[in-house]
Design a protein around this motif. Structure first.
Motif, PDB file in Angstrom:
ATOM      1  N   ASP A   3      -3.555   9.831   3.960  1.00 34.13           N
ATOM      2  CA  ASP A   3      -2.716   8.687   4.299  1.00 34.13           C
ATOM      3  C   ASP A   3      -1.438   9.231   4.908  1.00 34.13           C
ATOM      4  O   ASP A   3      -1.358  10.412   5.284  1.00 34.13           O
ATOM      5  N   ARG A   4      -0.409   8.396   4.967  1.00 32.26           N
ATOM      6  CA  ARG A   4       0.806   8.746   5.703  1.00 32.26           C
ATOM      7  C   ARG A   4       1.500  10.012   5.206  1.00 32.26           C
ATOM      8  O   ARG A   4       2.228  10.652   5.943  1.00 32.26           O
ATOM      9  N   ASP A   5       1.313  10.394   3.954  1.00 31.24           N
ATOM     10  CA  ASP A   5       2.088  11.498   3.409  1.00 31.24           C
ATOM     11  C   ASP A   5       1.289  12.759   3.105  1.00 31.24           C
ATOM     12  O   ASP A   5       1.885  13.785   2.778  1.00 31.24           O
ATOM     13  N   GLY A  26       4.952   8.030  -6.154  1.00 31.18           N
ATOM     14  CA  GLY A  26       3.851   7.079  -6.134  1.00 31.18           C
ATOM     15  C   GLY A  26       2.948   7.221  -7.346  1.00 31.18           C
ATOM     16  O   GLY A  26       2.524   6.223  -7.948  1.00 31.18           O
ATOM     17  N   SER A  36       3.627   7.681  -0.244  1.00 35.49           N
ATOM     18  CA  SER A  36       2.242   7.498  -0.663  1.00 35.49           C
ATOM     19  C   SER A  36       2.145   7.289  -2.172  1.00 35.49           C
ATOM     20  O   SER A  36       2.833   7.941  -2.958  1.00 35.49           O
ATOM     21  N   TYR A  37       1.265   6.399  -2.578  1.00 39.77           N
ATOM     22  CA  TYR A  37       0.921   6.274  -3.993  1.00 39.77           C
ATOM     23  C   TYR A  37       0.159   7.505  -4.479  1.00 39.77           C
ATOM     24  O   TYR A  37       0.303   7.923  -5.623  1.00 39.77           O
ATOM     25  N   GLU A  94       8.410   2.190  -1.479  1.00 39.47           N
ATOM     26  CA  GLU A  94       9.499   2.129  -0.506  1.00 39.47           C
ATOM     27  C   GLU A  94      10.798   2.632  -1.130  1.00 39.47           C
ATOM     28  O   GLU A  94      11.222   2.146  -2.177  1.00 39.47           O
ATOM     29  N   LYS A 125       8.537   5.039   3.626  1.00 41.49           N
ATOM     30  CA  LYS A 125       7.333   4.728   2.861  1.00 41.49           C
ATOM     31  C   LYS A 125       6.760   5.995   2.235  1.00 41.49           C
ATOM     32  O   LYS A 125       6.595   7.010   2.914  1.00 41.49           O
ATOM     33  N   ASP A 136       0.814  -1.214   0.000  1.00 41.24           N
ATOM     34  CA  ASP A 136       0.000   0.000   0.000  1.00 41.24           C
ATOM     35  C   ASP A 136       0.847   1.264   0.000  1.00 41.24           C
ATOM     36  O   ASP A 136       0.389   2.342   0.382  1.00 41.24           O
ATOM     37  N   HIS A 137       2.115   1.161  -0.439  1.00 38.67           N
ATOM     38  CA  HIS A 137       3.009   2.315  -0.462  1.00 38.67           C
ATOM     39  C   HIS A 137       4.184   2.031  -1.394  1.00 38.67           C
ATOM     40  O   HIS A 137       4.377   0.903  -1.841  1.00 38.67           O
TER      41      HIS A 137
END
Length: 271
Positions: free
Chosen positions: A208-210, A153, A146-147, A122, A144, A119-120
């Protein structure tokens, strides 16, 4: 009874070559680390050899592609010419590493190369240490991305096959995601595919994370996919302070260099 190498050497009166023994000790220590690799200091502590001696041995081994040094953190890893083929990720990073040095000589801003995960994306290597820009401490290896919210991504997401892309987006879709928001992603992908490179813009509402980092960090990026034999295997970017240049200016100046390096990485991985 069969004799091992040491017994045979002793009985024949043949002396071993100490420099070769040391080189083999270094090589075996790096191989024993697996995918983690060993820093110069770790090898010094493990083998008790001076750092100057280790550097000479490492450079000799590197000249035969038995080991290589990762740009991102200076760690030494097993090379493609060593016993046992390196895993695919390590092979891509080893191939990309010297080409990222070359890219840094052509483009003032730093870059990363990243591979797809569940889901990312790397990060597997960066020339940030070569570029020496404090604003863009890119990485570290293993970070990680983000897509949806990074150029890296989006470059991969736009280049991969429809089935893979749909599966990735399905994993990233929040419970309250709307059809209109999915259409926004599709529009970003269509634009990226049409022009052949990606950017962080426009921003997308899914978190998300980013997402918050991208909104706050004052940077911008462009990226392209690295294509292997059967489709994209990675993506590579250029990152810079947004206040220093607009996207179109950086693309005009440096896109051809970025695309050339990405194409060479893909060709060498396939070869």
């Amino acid at each position: 009874m069969a004799l091992d190498g040491d017994n045979m050497a002793r009985q024949s009166g043949v002396k071993s070559i100490r420099a070769l023994e040391r080189g083999l000790d270094v090589l075996l220590a790096i191989r024993a680390s697996g995918g983690e690799g060993r820093s110069l200091n770790a090898l010094h502590q493990h083998l008790g050899l001076s750092k100057a001696t280790l550097l000479r041995l490492l450079q000799t081994l590197a000249s035969r592609r038995l080991v290589w040094r990762r740009l991102a953190d200076g760690v030494w890893l097993p090379g493609a010419a060593g016993a046992g083929a390196p895993d695919r990720v390590c092979r891509i990073a080893e191939i990309a590493s010297p080409l990222l040095v070359e890219l840094s000589a052509q483009v003032v801003w730093p870059s990363v190369i990243a591979i797809p995960r569940f889901d990312h994306m790397e990060i597997i290597e960066t020339n940030g240490q070569v570029a020496r820009f404090d604003f863009a401490a890119l990485g570290p290896v293993g970070a990680k991305l983000s897509y949806l919210h990074t150029a890296t991504g989006r470059a991969y997401l736009s280049a991969c096959a429809d089935a893979e892309r749909d599966a990735i987006i399905a994993r990233l879709t929040p419970p309250d995601g709307t059809a209109q928001q999915r259409e926004q992603i599709d529009a970003i992908i269509a634009q990226t595919r049409q022009r052949g490179w990606s950017t962080r813009l426009p921003h997308h509402p899914w978190s998300d994370r980013d997402r918050q980092t991208v909104l706050r960090d004052g940077k911008n990026s462009i990226a392209v996919a690295v294509n292997g034999e059967n489709g994209p295997i990675a993506a590579i970017n250029i990152t810079w302070p947004a206040r220093r240049a607009v996207v179109e200016e950086v693309a005009l100046r440096h896109l051809s260099s970025l695309q050339g390096i990405a194409a060479r990485i893909g060709t060498l991985v396939v070869g």
